[in-house]
Scaffold this active site. Structure first.
Site, PDB file in Angstrom:
ATOM      1  CB  SER A   8      -0.905   0.004   1.230  1.00 31.20           C
ATOM      2  OG  SER A   8      -1.506   1.265   1.352  1.00 31.20           O
ATOM      3  CG  HIS A  32      -3.878  -1.482  -1.876  1.00 30.43           C
ATOM      4  ND1 HIS A  32      -4.994  -2.183  -2.271  1.00 30.43           N
ATOM      5  CD2 HIS A  32      -4.265  -0.750  -0.798  1.00 30.43           C
ATOM      6  CE1 HIS A  32      -6.012  -1.892  -1.468  1.00 30.43           C
ATOM      7  NE2 HIS A  32      -5.594  -1.019  -0.561  1.00 30.43           N
ATOM      8  CG  ASP A  34      -5.232   2.359   0.737  1.00 29.35           C
ATOM      9  OD1 ASP A  34      -6.183   1.566   0.618  1.00 29.35           O
ATOM     10  OD2 ASP A  34      -4.096   2.022   1.123  1.00 29.35           O
ATOM     11  CG  MET A  36      -8.564   6.934   2.655  1.00 31.05           C
ATOM     12  SD  MET A  36      -7.694   6.938   4.235  1.00 31.05           S
ATOM     13  CE  MET A  36      -6.820   5.376   4.121  1.00 31.05           C
ATOM     14  CG  HIS A  65      -9.299   0.143  -0.731  1.00 32.93           C
ATOM     15  ND1 HIS A  65      -8.742  -0.110   0.499  1.00 32.93           N
ATOM     16  CD2 HIS A  65     -10.647   0.092  -0.539  1.00 32.93           C
ATOM     17  CE1 HIS A  65      -9.701  -0.307   1.393  1.00 32.93           C
ATOM     18  NE2 HIS A  65     -10.865  -0.186   0.790  1.00 32.93           N
ATOM     19  CG  MET A  67     -11.437   3.083   1.856  1.00 34.46           C
ATOM     20  SD  MET A  67      -9.924   3.013   2.823  1.00 34.46           S
ATOM     21  CE  MET A  67      -8.737   3.234   1.517  1.00 34.46           C
ATOM     22  CG  MET A 137     -11.749  -3.118   4.597  1.00 40.08           C
ATOM     23  SD  MET A 137     -10.190  -2.654   3.822  1.00 40.08           S
ATOM     24  CE  MET A 137      -9.342  -1.813   5.171  1.00 40.08           C
ATOM     25  CG  ASP A 175      -6.400  -3.024   2.790  1.00 42.37           C
ATOM     26  OD1 ASP A 175      -5.359  -2.797   3.420  1.00 42.37           O
ATOM     27  OD2 ASP A 175      -6.975  -2.159   2.094  1.00 42.37           O
ATOM     28  N   GLY A 176      -5.170  -4.659   5.820  1.00 36.02           N
ATOM     29  CA  GLY A 176      -5.109  -4.050   7.143  1.00 36.02           C
ATOM     30  C   GLY A 176      -4.351  -4.884   8.155  1.00 36.02           C
TER      31      GLY A 176
HETATM   32  C1  DX5 Z   1      -6.562   1.276   5.397  1.00 33.28           C
HETATM   33  C2  DX5 Z   1      -6.076   1.028   3.995  1.00 33.28           C
HETATM   34  C3  DX5 Z   1      -4.972   0.072   3.915  1.00 33.28           C
HETATM   35  C4  DX5 Z   1      -3.717   0.499   4.628  1.00 33.28           C
HETATM   36  C5  DX5 Z   1      -3.024  -0.756   5.073  1.00 33.28           C
HETATM   37  O1  DX5 Z   1      -7.775   1.902   5.365  1.00 33.28           O
HETATM   38  O2  DX5 Z   1      -7.134   0.520   3.198  1.00 33.28           O
HETATM   39  O3  DX5 Z   1      -4.688  -0.295   2.566  1.00 33.28           O
HETATM   40  O4  DX5 Z   1      -2.837   1.256   3.839  1.00 33.28           O
HETATM   41  O5  DX5 Z   1      -1.945  -0.413   5.862  1.00 33.28           O
HETATM   42  P1  DX5 Z   1      -1.336  -1.424   6.923  1.00 33.28           P
HETATM   43  O6  DX5 Z   1      -0.831  -2.598   6.149  1.00 33.28           O
HETATM   44  O7  DX5 Z   1      -0.263  -0.614   7.571  1.00 33.28           O
HETATM   45  O8  DX5 Z   1      -2.446  -1.808   7.848  1.00 33.28           O
HETATM   46 ZN    ZN Z   2      -6.587  -0.339   1.200  1.00 30.27          ZN
END
Ligand code: DX5
Ligand code: ZN
Length: 216
Positions: A8, A32, A34, A36, A65, A67, A137, A175-176
């Protein structure tokens, strides 16, 4: 089958992003990204300024991804940038989920449906056979560096069993909080792709962590 690793970019070094992307090109499976919006999740990450910079230099598939509320607003723009995998949250799409999957397919991308840890896995079942992948997640969406929620393994097993029962092809991505301590259990539970942010980028050698995760 090796586990695919999707590091990520949220945890990458934004002052030297090109260097990190080159490193991922040499050893990771997907990249990946993210997105947001500060409304669907209580955090803001990045948008097209970063995606447009990364996609053209990515030699491996990009995995966005979303969000965000109204994820459908961005599908066309992501397709133009050359993104391959796009996931949006069931919580954001509701009854429009099937329509959004079709829209992503019509733009030539692979469609994923994501759920936070408090959404029952069975809510994904009606999209088996339609979605290309499911993003389960294992932390609440919004921040990198959170602790892996262990029950996620049972959720993966439940989803995997239903995919197998129906003879469908969908990939499962988790993920997470994923790292060396839980990747093996995830693979055994039926996971195909793991997202890894901090476990990769905070490591002394991100390349070796990626290799370890691929071979658990
Ligand atoms: C969280 C993201 C993840 C995040 C994962 O909302 O969707 O993709 O970057 O990070 P780690 O692996 O540090 O939990
Ligand atoms: Zn993610």
């Amino acid at each position: 089958m090796q586990l695919k690793v999707a590091p990520s970019v949220l945890s990458a070094d934004f002052l030297h992003l090109e260097k990190d992307i080159m490193m991922l090109n040499s050893c990771a499976d997907w990249i990946h990204l993210d997105v947001m919006d500060g409304t669907f999740v209580p955090n803001i990450s990045f948008g097209f300024s970063v995606i447009d910079a990364v996609a053209p230099i990515a030699k491996i598939p990009t995995d966005v991804h979303l969000m965000v509320v109204h994820p459908e607003r961005w599908f066309e723009r992501l397709a133009q940038t050359g993104v391959k995998y796009v996931s949006f949250h069931l919580e954001a799409a509701g009854r429009k989920t099937a329509e959004f999957i079709d829209r992503i397919h019509s733009l030539g991308m692979k469609a994923g449906v994501a759920i936070d840890p408090d959404v029952p896995v069975r809510k994904l079942f009606k999209y088996i056979g339609k979605a290309d992948f499911f993003l389960v997640m294992s932390v609440f969406a919004g921040f990198g560096g959170q602790k892996f929620i262990y029950e996620s393994i049972d959720r993966v097993m439940e989803l995997k069993a239903e995919i197998t029962r129906r003879g469908a092809q969908a990939l499962i991505e988790v993920d997470g909080g994923v790292g060396e301590s839980n990747a093996g259990a995830l693979r055994e539970a039926g996971v195909d792709v793991v997202v890894a942010g901090s476990s990769v980028f905070k490591a002394e050698s991100p390349e070796s962590v990626i290799r370890v995760l691929q071979n658990v």
